[in-house]
Design a protein around this motif. Sequence first.
Motif, short mmCIF file in Angstrom:
data_model
loop_
_atom_site.label_atom_id
_atom_site.label_comp_id
_atom_site.label_asym_id
_atom_site.label_seq_id
_atom_site.Cartn_x
_atom_site.Cartn_y
_atom_site.Cartn_z
N LEU A 82 62.69 -0.82 -32.30
CA LEU A 82 61.93 -1.55 -31.28
C LEU A 82 60.75 -2.29 -31.91
O LEU A 82 60.48 -3.45 -31.57
CB LEU A 82 61.44 -0.57 -30.21
CG LEU A 82 62.54 0.15 -29.41
CD1 LEU A 82 61.92 1.14 -28.43
CD2 LEU A 82 63.43 -0.85 -28.68
N LEU A 83 60.06 -1.63 -32.82
CA LEU A 83 58.94 -2.26 -33.49
C LEU A 83 59.40 -3.46 -34.32
O LEU A 83 58.78 -4.54 -34.30
CB LEU A 83 58.23 -1.24 -34.39
CG LEU A 83 57.05 -1.76 -35.22
CD1 LEU A 83 55.95 -2.28 -34.31
CD2 LEU A 83 56.52 -0.67 -36.14
N ILE A 84 60.51 -3.29 -35.02
CA ILE A 84 61.04 -4.38 -35.86
C ILE A 84 61.48 -5.55 -34.99
O ILE A 84 61.22 -6.72 -35.32
CB ILE A 84 62.20 -3.86 -36.73
CG1 ILE A 84 61.66 -2.88 -37.78
CG2 ILE A 84 62.94 -5.02 -37.41
CD1 ILE A 84 62.74 -2.09 -38.49
N ILE A 85 62.11 -5.27 -33.85
CA ILE A 85 62.54 -6.34 -32.94
C ILE A 85 61.36 -7.16 -32.45
O ILE A 85 61.40 -8.40 -32.40
CB ILE A 85 63.31 -5.74 -31.74
CG1 ILE A 85 64.70 -5.30 -32.17
CG2 ILE A 85 63.45 -6.77 -30.61
CD1 ILE A 85 65.44 -4.53 -31.10
N VAL A 86 60.28 -6.47 -32.09
CA VAL A 86 59.09 -7.17 -31.61
C VAL A 86 58.58 -8.14 -32.67
O VAL A 86 58.26 -9.30 -32.37
CB VAL A 86 57.98 -6.15 -31.23
CG1 VAL A 86 56.65 -6.87 -30.99
CG2 VAL A 86 58.39 -5.37 -29.99
N ILE A 87 58.53 -7.69 -33.92
CA ILE A 87 58.02 -8.54 -35.00
C ILE A 87 58.99 -9.68 -35.31
O ILE A 87 58.59 -10.85 -35.41
CB ILE A 87 57.75 -7.69 -36.26
CG1 ILE A 87 56.64 -6.67 -35.97
CG2 ILE A 87 57.36 -8.59 -37.43
CD1 ILE A 87 56.43 -5.65 -37.07
N PHE A 132 61.96 -15.49 -34.57
CA PHE A 132 63.28 -15.93 -34.11
C PHE A 132 63.40 -15.68 -32.61
O PHE A 132 64.16 -14.81 -32.17
CB PHE A 132 64.39 -15.18 -34.86
CG PHE A 132 64.38 -15.39 -36.35
CD1 PHE A 132 65.09 -16.45 -36.92
CD2 PHE A 132 63.67 -14.54 -37.18
CE1 PHE A 132 65.08 -16.64 -38.29
CE2 PHE A 132 63.67 -14.73 -38.56
CZ PHE A 132 64.37 -15.78 -39.12
N PRO A 133 62.64 -16.44 -31.81
CA PRO A 133 62.61 -16.17 -30.36
C PRO A 133 63.95 -16.37 -29.66
O PRO A 133 64.17 -15.82 -28.57
CB PRO A 133 61.55 -17.16 -29.85
CG PRO A 133 61.50 -18.24 -30.88
CD PRO A 133 61.77 -17.57 -32.18
#
Length: 326
Positions: free
Chosen positions: A77-82, A87-88
Amino acid sequence: MDTGTHIAMGIAIGALATLDPVVAASSVTTEAVMIGVIAGSLAPDLDTILKLKNNAHYIRNHRGITHSIPAVALWPLLIIVIVSLFFPNANLFHLWIWTFAAVIIHVFVDVFNAYGTQALRPFTDKWIALGVINTFDYFIFAVHVVAILIWFLGMSPGPTFITMYSIIALYYVWRFYMRHQIAKKIRQKFPDVVKMNISPTIRFTHWHLAITTKENFHVGRAVGQKIFIYDTFKKIPIPESDIIDVAKRDENLAAFLSFSPIYRWEVDEYSDHIEVRFIDLRYRSKDYYPFVAVVQLDYDLNIICSYTGWIFSEKKLRKKLDYLPH
């Protein structure tokens, strides 16, 4: 595993992700997933920064909470946020799936090392260390590198990496078999064995041995299925004394005792101080035991200084202790 192998594992997972139709349909998602899986393959080892504080915190916590069940859920989850900030337009669900797989595989392979992890926290703080794969295994790393090169040259990732994982799975089975055979030899040599620590080395047929019997500790090495014993120490229970009690309250010795399953101890008296030393018996290297905890006290039982960590000579240990605050 070591950082290089974790990166190679991340690239392999990223290659497999290209078989996912959603990932393959979008170059943005493909790039995001490749970054996500490499980050996921490295994230649990971010606790290495604890070394900047001191060895005690590192020893107590490395591969601890960062490899736990809650962490495995939170890292993706943390990696996805960053990653999504850069890469929106990436497909976040598939980015999460593959990043989650990378984090799980990281923690899973670390269980097979002698160091182990606390992968079942918060249900138990027990260290899970199967001891069949060295922290750096040249075979596993080489197989990953070859498979990645074949993929870069245009081979389909499906057959390439399925073959790679099949080879590695068979390798793991063989390593378990080797360890089992060594354990049988140890039981034959020491019928009164109570506990045995069998740790892999970087050399395929060589294993560190720290064997506990009813009365002794035996330290040696297995080469193939031959057992060589280098040192034998009498098992002496830790005495109940004010010196030991005070030393055990020191954070460095406490960290050592929380991590080391087999050790011997010494108490030496000098003209101006008392030294308590605990020595891990699993890591014998060139006639020396490099993983130690040392606490120095004055004769009023005030702690002067302490240290825990890996030091590969007595001269270097003495130099380290001289530099510590007194």
